[in-house]
Each structure stands twice: as structure tokens, then as C-alpha cells.
Design a protein around this motif. Structure first.
Motif, PDB file in Angstrom:
ATOM      1  N   MET A  17     111.772  33.017  55.076  1.00  0.00           N
ATOM      2  CA  MET A  17     110.726  32.067  54.914  1.00  0.00           C
ATOM      3  C   MET A  17     110.061  32.288  53.569  1.00  0.00           C
ATOM      4  O   MET A  17     109.965  33.295  53.350  1.00  0.00           O
ATOM      5  N   ALA A  18     109.851  31.092  52.998  1.00  0.00           N
ATOM      6  CA  ALA A  18     109.149  31.150  51.672  1.00  0.00           C
ATOM      7  C   ALA A  18     107.671  31.575  52.090  1.00  0.00           C
ATOM      8  O   ALA A  18     107.259  30.983  53.191  1.00  0.00           O
ATOM      9  N   LEU A  19     106.920  32.006  51.256  1.00  0.00           N
ATOM     10  CA  LEU A  19     105.711  32.430  51.489  1.00  0.00           C
ATOM     11  C   LEU A  19     104.673  30.932  51.490  1.00  0.00           C
ATOM     12  O   LEU A  19     104.040  31.144  52.508  1.00  0.00           O
ATOM     13  N   ASP A  20     105.210  29.984  50.973  1.00  0.00           N
ATOM     14  CA  ASP A  20     104.617  28.702  50.929  1.00  0.00           C
ATOM     15  C   ASP A  20     104.519  28.187  52.516  1.00  0.00           C
ATOM     16  O   ASP A  20     103.653  27.616  53.111  1.00  0.00           O
ATOM     17  N   ASP A  21     105.856  28.387  53.206  1.00  0.00           N
ATOM     18  CA  ASP A  21     106.160  27.979  54.450  1.00  0.00           C
ATOM     19  C   ASP A  21     105.076  28.737  55.646  1.00  0.00           C
ATOM     20  O   ASP A  21     104.690  28.188  56.440  1.00  0.00           O
ATOM     21  N   ASP A  22     105.093  30.098  55.294  1.00  0.00           N
ATOM     22  CA  ASP A  22     104.603  31.063  56.040  1.00  0.00           C
ATOM     23  C   ASP A  22     102.994  30.593  55.722  1.00  0.00           C
ATOM     24  O   ASP A  22     102.199  30.546  57.216  1.00  0.00           O
ATOM     25  N   ALA A  42      93.197  33.925  50.214  1.00  0.00           N
ATOM     26  CA  ALA A  42      93.145  34.807  51.345  1.00  0.00           C
ATOM     27  C   ALA A  42      94.086  34.614  52.212  1.00  0.00           C
ATOM     28  O   ALA A  42      94.808  35.532  52.851  1.00  0.00           O
ATOM     29  N   LEU A  43      94.577  33.186  52.594  1.00  0.00           N
ATOM     30  CA  LEU A  43      95.812  32.985  53.504  1.00  0.00           C
ATOM     31  C   LEU A  43      96.974  33.368  52.933  1.00  0.00           C
ATOM     32  O   LEU A  43      97.875  33.844  53.491  1.00  0.00           O
ATOM     33  N   ARG A  44      97.122  33.260  51.411  1.00  0.00           N
ATOM     34  CA  ARG A  44      98.367  33.698  50.681  1.00  0.00           C
ATOM     35  C   ARG A  44      98.448  35.256  50.994  1.00  0.00           C
ATOM     36  O   ARG A  44      99.558  35.656  51.118  1.00  0.00           O
ATOM     37  N   LEU A  45      97.350  36.028  51.029  1.00  0.00           N
ATOM     38  CA  LEU A  45      97.394  37.540  51.106  1.00  0.00           C
ATOM     39  C   LEU A  45      98.000  37.907  52.428  1.00  0.00           C
ATOM     40  O   LEU A  45      98.843  38.594  52.875  1.00  0.00           O
ATOM     41  N   LEU A  46      97.361  37.066  53.447  1.00  0.00           N
ATOM     42  CA  LEU A  46      97.689  37.307  54.803  1.00  0.00           C
ATOM     43  C   LEU A  46      99.272  36.788  55.016  1.00  0.00           C
ATOM     44  O   LEU A  46      99.907  37.863  55.837  1.00  0.00           O
ATOM     45  N   ALA A  47      99.538  35.679  54.597  1.00  0.00           N
ATOM     46  CA  ALA A  47     100.983  35.420  54.688  1.00  0.00           C
ATOM     47  C   ALA A  47     102.004  36.418  54.147  1.00  0.00           C
ATOM     48  O   ALA A  47     102.980  36.886  54.659  1.00  0.00           O
ATOM     49  N   PHE A  48     101.761  36.975  52.770  1.00  0.00           N
ATOM     50  CA  PHE A  48     102.302  37.790  52.187  1.00  0.00           C
ATOM     51  C   PHE A  48     102.588  39.040  53.125  1.00  0.00           C
ATOM     52  O   PHE A  48     103.628  39.572  53.220  1.00  0.00           O
ATOM     53  N   ALA A  49     101.326  39.555  53.678  1.00  0.00           N
ATOM     54  CA  ALA A  49     101.550  40.847  54.314  1.00  0.00           C
ATOM     55  C   ALA A  49     102.116  40.716  55.943  1.00  0.00           C
ATOM     56  O   ALA A  49     102.319  41.683  56.293  1.00  0.00           O
ATOM     57  N   ALA A  50     102.187  39.722  56.502  1.00  0.00           N
ATOM     58  CA  ALA A  50     102.787  39.389  57.665  1.00  0.00           C
ATOM     59  C   ALA A  50     104.016  39.926  57.702  1.00  0.00           C
ATOM     60  O   ALA A  50     104.994  40.034  56.827  1.00  0.00           O
ATOM     61  N   GLU A  51     104.544  40.357  58.773  1.00  0.00           N
ATOM     62  CA  GLU A  51     105.746  40.927  59.289  1.00  0.00           C
ATOM     63  C   GLU A  51     106.491  40.024  60.107  1.00  0.00           C
ATOM     64  O   GLU A  51     106.285  39.676  61.175  1.00  0.00           O
ATOM     65  N   SER A  52     107.660  39.501  59.598  1.00  0.00           N
ATOM     66  CA  SER A  52     108.503  38.759  60.440  1.00  0.00           C
ATOM     67  C   SER A  52     109.574  39.472  61.124  1.00  0.00           C
ATOM     68  O   SER A  52     110.030  40.444  60.704  1.00  0.00           O
TER      69      SER A  52
END
Length: 154
Positions: A1-6, A23-33
Motif C-alpha cells: 500500500m502507498a503511504l498516502d493510502d495508509d 504526524a499522521l505521515r510519520l505514524l503511517a510510515f512507521a506502521a507495520e503491515s
């Protein structure tokens, strides 16, 4: 999934929607799928928590009993499981088992703390929302107490 989708998935969550975009971008980037197979156990009741899970696709059965009874709740796409664990360590209250092939996004508490530490406005907004929830909960408890008191007086 793309970062924007996350980010879009995370932004659909009431508390997370209060976060600033960076902040949301950082959280999405660090989230584990992660992909679960049907029957995979995500966690068991009583286990310590270290974050929350967002169901991206599929379904997760949530049950407080490990006795084979039907699930008390089914978490589908867009559902956040264990939101409180983003902010504090609490034992898991339910067992979570994938009912079908399921994609989840794991949001570690350590990442949330780091992101909120770097984004004080997001932290303030979330703290305010949690405070509002707690005040509402206390008001509900007061109402229940009054109702029980009225029953006892009869």
C-alpha cells in the motif's frame, strides 16, 4: 500500500484524525503491515499490549472467552483494535483471531509516543479528546449510580 493510502486509513479513526498531517505521515510510515491467514491468532486475552491494530482488509474475531463460543465481536475493514494500547500498557481484554485472510496494520505504542513527542499540537488534540471521552464516561457512571440508587430506595 502507498503511504498516502495508509494515511487515509489512519485518518478515518476518530482519535488519529485529530493529528496534524505530518504526524499522521510519520505514524503511517512507521506502521507495520502484516497478512494473517484464517485462524492466525493476533493476540490472546491477558497478554500485555504494546500498540493497536487497524484492520485493512478481512475480518478478525474478538472473544473474551477461549472456550469455543462464537465471537462477541467481528472487527472488519477500518476497525481499530486495542486503541487504548496506543497510549498505555494494558492487558489484552480479548483474543483476536483472523476469520479469513486479513491484512492488518500494527501501530506500536513506542512509535505513537515518538510521533506525539514531535507534534505537541497533535498530542494536545488527542489529550483533549481522551479527556472528553473520560468526562462522558464519568457522566454515564453517575447516571447509572443514580438509577441504581432509585431502585434500591424502592
Amino acid at each position: 500500500m502507498a503511504l498516502d493510502d495508509d494515511m487515509a486509513l489512519l485518518a478515518r479513526q476518530p482519535l488519529l484524525s485529530l493529528m496534524e498531517r505530518d504526524a499522521l505521515r510519520l505514524l503511517a510510515f512507521a506502521a507495520e503491515s502484516r497478512i494473517l491467514r484464517a485462524g492466525d491468532v493476533l493476540f490472546r486475552a491477558g497478554e500485555p499490549s504494546d500498540g493497536a491494530f487497524l484492520v485493512v482488509s478481512g475480518a478478525v474475531a474478538l472473544t473474551a472467552q477461549d472456550d469455543g463460543q462464537p465471537a462477541s465481536e467481528i472487527a472488519g475493514p477500518g476497525a481499530m483494535i486495542g486503541e487504548l494500547a496506543l497510549f498505555t500498557s494494558v492487558p489484552r481484554q480479548v483474543t483476536a483471531i483472523a476469520r479469513e485472510p486479513t491484512q492488518i496494520m500494527r501501530l506500536p505504542r513506542s512509535v505513537m509516543r515518538r510521533v506525539l513527542g514531535e507534534s505537541p499540537d497533535s498530542a494536545d488534540a488527542i489529550a483533549q479528546a481522551i479527556g472528553d471521552r473520560l468526562r462522558g464516561f464519568v457522566e454515564e457512571l453517575v447516571s447509572v449510580r443514580a438509577a441504581l440508587g432509585a431502585i434500591d430506595r424502592k
